[in-house]
Design an enzyme around this catalytic site. Structure first.
Site, PDB file in Angstrom:
ATOM      1  CG  HIS A 102      47.189  47.489  38.019  1.00  0.00           C
ATOM      2  ND1 HIS A 102      48.104  46.532  38.389  1.00  0.00           N
ATOM      3  CD2 HIS A 102      47.076  48.337  39.066  1.00  0.00           C
ATOM      4  CE1 HIS A 102      48.523  46.796  39.620  1.00  0.00           C
ATOM      5  NE2 HIS A 102      47.925  47.897  40.057  1.00  0.00           N
ATOM      6  CD  GLU A 149      43.568  38.844  44.295  1.00  0.00           C
ATOM      7  OE1 GLU A 149      42.543  38.142  44.302  1.00  0.00           O
ATOM      8  OE2 GLU A 149      44.099  39.268  43.255  1.00  0.00           O
ATOM      9  NE  ARG A 176      35.437  43.555  28.352  1.00  0.00           N
ATOM     10  CZ  ARG A 176      36.757  43.633  28.285  1.00  0.00           C
ATOM     11  NH1 ARG A 176      37.360  43.412  27.139  1.00  0.00           N
ATOM     12  NH2 ARG A 176      37.490  43.934  29.333  1.00  0.00           N
ATOM     13  CE  LYS A 202      38.378  43.270  39.266  1.00  0.00           C
ATOM     14  NZ  LYS A 202      38.548  42.751  37.918  1.00  0.00           N
TER      15      LYS A 202
HETATM   16  P1  ADP Z   1      40.725  44.638  36.022  1.00  0.00           P
HETATM   17  O1  ADP Z   1      39.285  44.235  36.032  1.00  0.00           O
HETATM   18  O2  ADP Z   1      40.917  46.023  36.471  1.00  0.00           O
HETATM   19  O3  ADP Z   1      41.373  44.286  34.722  1.00  0.00           O
HETATM   20  P2  ADP Z   1      42.290  42.437  37.120  1.00  0.00           P
HETATM   21  O4  ADP Z   1      41.926  41.603  38.288  1.00  0.00           O
HETATM   22  O5  ADP Z   1      42.195  41.781  35.787  1.00  0.00           O
HETATM   23  O6  ADP Z   1      41.405  43.742  37.177  1.00  0.00           O
HETATM   24  O7  ADP Z   1      43.765  42.985  37.341  1.00  0.00           O
HETATM   25  C1  ADP Z   1      44.361  43.899  36.445  1.00  0.00           C
HETATM   26  C2  ADP Z   1      45.882  43.768  36.525  1.00  0.00           C
HETATM   27  O8  ADP Z   1      46.340  44.013  37.870  1.00  0.00           O
HETATM   28  C3  ADP Z   1      46.407  42.392  36.190  1.00  0.00           C
HETATM   29  O9  ADP Z   1      46.603  42.225  34.808  1.00  0.00           O
HETATM   30  C4  ADP Z   1      47.700  42.344  36.978  1.00  0.00           C
HETATM   31  O10 ADP Z   1      48.720  43.034  36.293  1.00  0.00           O
HETATM   32  C5  ADP Z   1      47.397  43.129  38.231  1.00  0.00           C
HETATM   33  N1  ADP Z   1      46.959  42.244  39.339  1.00  0.00           N
HETATM   34  C6  ADP Z   1      45.705  41.842  39.627  1.00  0.00           C
HETATM   35  N2  ADP Z   1      45.682  41.015  40.692  1.00  0.00           N
HETATM   36  C7  ADP Z   1      46.962  40.888  41.102  1.00  0.00           C
HETATM   37  C8  ADP Z   1      47.623  40.187  42.186  1.00  0.00           C
HETATM   38  N3  ADP Z   1      46.948  39.440  43.051  1.00  0.00           N
HETATM   39  N4  ADP Z   1      48.969  40.307  42.289  1.00  0.00           N
HETATM   40  C9  ADP Z   1      49.675  41.075  41.428  1.00  0.00           C
HETATM   41  N5  ADP Z   1      49.125  41.764  40.413  1.00  0.00           N
HETATM   42  C10 ADP Z   1      47.786  41.687  40.241  1.00  0.00           C
HETATM   43  P1  ADP Z   2      40.334  44.567  31.195  1.00  0.00           P
HETATM   44  O1  ADP Z   2      40.461  43.422  32.146  1.00  0.00           O
HETATM   45  O2  ADP Z   2      40.439  44.126  29.748  1.00  0.00           O
HETATM   46  O3  ADP Z   2      41.280  45.675  31.513  1.00  0.00           O
HETATM   47  P2  ADP Z   2      37.892  45.221  32.593  1.00  0.00           P
HETATM   48  O4  ADP Z   2      36.952  44.083  32.490  1.00  0.00           O
HETATM   49  O5  ADP Z   2      38.693  45.322  33.804  1.00  0.00           O
HETATM   50  O6  ADP Z   2      38.858  45.196  31.305  1.00  0.00           O
HETATM   51  O7  ADP Z   2      37.128  46.600  32.447  1.00  0.00           O
HETATM   52  C1  ADP Z   2      36.023  46.773  31.599  1.00  0.00           C
HETATM   53  C2  ADP Z   2      34.819  47.224  32.394  1.00  0.00           C
HETATM   54  O8  ADP Z   2      34.927  48.579  32.866  1.00  0.00           O
HETATM   55  C3  ADP Z   2      33.579  47.247  31.539  1.00  0.00           C
HETATM   56  O9  ADP Z   2      32.987  46.023  31.399  1.00  0.00           O
HETATM   57  C4  ADP Z   2      32.694  48.223  32.255  1.00  0.00           C
HETATM   58  O10 ADP Z   2      31.997  47.624  33.312  1.00  0.00           O
HETATM   59  C5  ADP Z   2      33.663  49.218  32.775  1.00  0.00           C
HETATM   60  N1  ADP Z   2      33.700  50.351  31.844  1.00  0.00           N
HETATM   61  C6  ADP Z   2      34.549  50.531  30.847  1.00  0.00           C
HETATM   62  N2  ADP Z   2      34.336  51.672  30.198  1.00  0.00           N
HETATM   63  C7  ADP Z   2      33.302  52.259  30.790  1.00  0.00           C
HETATM   64  C8  ADP Z   2      32.605  53.481  30.579  1.00  0.00           C
HETATM   65  N3  ADP Z   2      32.938  54.349  29.629  1.00  0.00           N
HETATM   66  N4  ADP Z   2      31.593  53.753  31.385  1.00  0.00           N
HETATM   67  C9  ADP Z   2      31.231  52.889  32.350  1.00  0.00           C
HETATM   68  N5  ADP Z   2      31.841  51.715  32.568  1.00  0.00           N
HETATM   69  C10 ADP Z   2      32.874  51.404  31.828  1.00  0.00           C
END
Ligand code: ADP
Ligand code: ADP
Ligand code: MG
Length: 511
Positions: free
Chosen positions: A234, A199, A308, A116
């Site tokens: 989230h 952030e 993906r 990230k």
């Molecule tokens: P992940 O890899 O766990 O999906 P993301 O960066 O996509 O992480 O964030 C997941 C969720 O967390 C987002 O869909 C949003 O709801 C919340 N989120 C992430 N960043 C922020 C932010 N800067 N401010 C408010 N909500 C956030």
């Molecule tokens: P989203 O934004 O759609 O919520 P994320 O990209 O934040 O999804 O999260 C998916 C990531 O979490 C995968 O790419 C992987 O790196 C990790 N992950 C998910 N499931 C597993 C698992 N069972 N074991 C290890 N890593 C996992």
């Protein structure tokens, strides 16, 4: 086109991919763990290979065994699905160096978006708007200064994060130290990497993501947006397309930003660029009260790119008429897009609900047991993607997603009505589900008006209690229990040591 594809995944997504393969005349190889010997995906494939014990680390996350299984079964390509190894750059590289095709982007693209912090730096360079913040900080003093500069509330986030893990909201300076320690240890445990970024926390936010797609000839298009603001912890629970929020201008701007993001990493295959939109009362975007927004060109910020296929891809399929998995395979096999951006359009409205075996009245704990009855709804405009059938066991080893229920209709209001009817018709006995919970969410005025921010489920829809079951369903459930000796479902927490195991407490992993 390929002759045979190994699907390195399980459950509904493995079956979804198998269907696409069969339609394209491609043979399928399933992989299964000890817990999935009788699973639907194991039974539906042309061939099935046993890959190890139930814990994902010993089966679905074992890259070497998966690649060897593909070679042994003479597959020529591997589809990773979502979750598991789908965003693991070394797996993609390993598949390719074994002489097989990885049905997804290049390992370099995956790597570039896997972090990230690094991806944010790259996006800033490429002119894609990002959430104001800092990367690469180390000491507490640095974070303190950064947070002061950004202005509270701030969000500390694991650079290696995913699935909503390793994130903490910090409302004031006195909370910063503890939040950082918690986020660091969660990140260390889940990802083996404790780096954090900080952030601006956008308290009233909408999550709107853009589906992008590239072929291997440099053509990149976007397939419009999905609104995924209905989230718990989230993690998304309801997704739709189009977003009730976007104007045609904003859609075009976000689409272009997503294409710029993908271009920066020479992207091919399916990907999703996630954005956050500020909808707070003080935001320049909000106009009047309630539902009407005027969106400002710079009102959206890049969150991350998922390299993906996404869980919620069906809503895009229904509004664009394109089969995303077909196209994943076709571009992986070298085919060129026969269409350009101007040829693509959104038709009608689609909504997806994620039906989970979990107990909303009990902290959303996963619910295990045998599916005594499992009768998904049918009818015009209804699609169900599931990996289960009646008689199957919901175990504590994997994500408790029972089915994705997706509807398509001419307008948003019609789609909501269709979804409510479909949820009513969905019969599941043997485990507790979130079906009533989602139906109640759809019935709120906020949802009907598209006034659902990412915190809405937790702050405005937190008081929900399950309705009393009616006599008919109580009798049916009791009869089913007698017929299939199974007993009542109990929420369960697993003792698994795997940090990704969704059954560990309530910090469920979902894609
Ligand atoms: P992940 O890899 O766990 O999906 P993301 O960066 O996509 O992480 O964030 C997941 C969720 O967390 C987002 O869909 C949003 O709801 C919340 N989120 C992430 N960043 C922020 C932010 N800067 N401010 C408010 N909500 C956030
Ligand atoms: P989203 O934004 O759609 O919520 P994320 O990209 O934040 O999804 O999260 C998916 C990531 O979490 C995968 O790419 C992987 O790196 C990790 N992950 C998910 N499931 C597993 C698992 N069972 N074991 C290890 N890593 C996992
Ligand atoms: Mg995300």
């Amino acid at each position: 086109m390929f002759n045979k594809v190994l699907i390195a995944n399980r459950g509904e997504i493995a079956i979804r991919i198998m269907r696409a393969c069969r339609e394209l005349g491609v043979r399928t190889v399933a992989v299964y763990s000890e817990a999935d010997k009788n699973a639907q995906h194991t039974q539906l494939a042309d061939e099935a290979v046993f890959i190890g014990n139930a814990p994902p680390k010993e089966s679905y996350l074992n890259a070497d065994v998966l690649i060897q299984s593909a070679l042994d079964s003479q597959a020529d390509a591997v589809h990773p699905g979502y979750g598991f190894l789908s965003e693991n750059a070394s797996f993609a590289a390993g598949v390719e160096s074994a002489g097989l095709t990885f049905i997804g982007p290049s390992a370099d693209s995956i790597r570039a978006m896997g972090d990230k912090a690094e991806s944010k730096i790259l996006m800033k360079k490429s002119g894609v708007p990002t959430v104001p913040g800092y990367e690469g900080l180390e000491t507490f003093a640095d974070f303190k200064n950064a947070a002061k500069d950004i202005g509270y509330p701030v969000l500390v986030k694991a650079a290696a994060g995913g699935g909503g893990k390793g994130m903490r909201v910090v409302n004031e300076e006195s909370e910063l130290k503890e939040a950082m320690e918690l986020a660091r240890s969660e990140a260390q445990n889940a990802f083996g990497d404790e780096r954090l970024l900080v952030e601006k926390y956008i308290a009233d936010a909408h999550h709107v993501e853009i589906q992008v797609f590239g072929d291997k000839h440099g053509n990149l298009v976007h397939l419009f947006e999905r609104e995924c603001s209905a989230q718990r912890r989230h993690q998304k629970i309801i997704e739709e397309s189009p977003s009730p929020l976007l104007t045609p201008e904003l859609r075009a701007q976000m689409g272009q930003a997503a294409i710029n993001a993908a271009k920066a990493i020479n992207y091919h295959n399916a990907g999703t660029v996630e954005f956050i939109l500020d909808s707070s009362p003080s935001s320049p975007l909000r106009h009047g009260s309630g539902q009407a927004f005027i969106l400002h060109p710079s009102s959206f910020y890049f969150l991350e790119m998922n390299t993906r296929l996404q869980v919620e891809h069906p809503v895009t399929e229904l509004v664009t008429g394109l089969d995303l998995v077909h196209w994943q395979m076709r571009v992986a096999a070298g085919e060129k897009f026969p269409f350009a951006q101007n040829d693509l359009h959104q038709h009608g409205h689609a909504i997806e609900c994620r039906v989970y075996a979990e107990d909303p009245a009990n902290g959303f704990l996963p619910s295990v047991g045998r599916l005594l009855q499992f009768i998904p709804p049918q009818g015009p405009g209804i699609r169900v993607d599931s990996g289960f059938a009646a008689g199957d066991e919901v175990t504590h080893h994997y994500d408790p997603l029972l089915a994705k229920l997706i509807v398509h209709a001419g307008s948003r209001a019609e789609a909501i009505r269709r979804m409510k009817t479909a949820l009513d018709d969905f019969i599941v006995h043997g485990v507790i589900t979130n079906i009533d919970y989602m139906r109640a969410a759809l019935e709120t005025d906020d949802f009907k008006q598209g006034n659902v921010s990412t915190r809405w489920v937790e702050t405005k829809f937190g008081e929900w209690t399950p309705p009393q079951p009616d006599l008919r369903s109580l009798i049916a459930a009791a009869l089913a229990d007698v017929v299939f000796v199974g007993g009542r479902a109990q929420p369960a927490v697993s003792n698994e040591t795997d940090p990704f195991n969704p059954w560990k407490g309530t910090g469920n992993y979902r894609n």
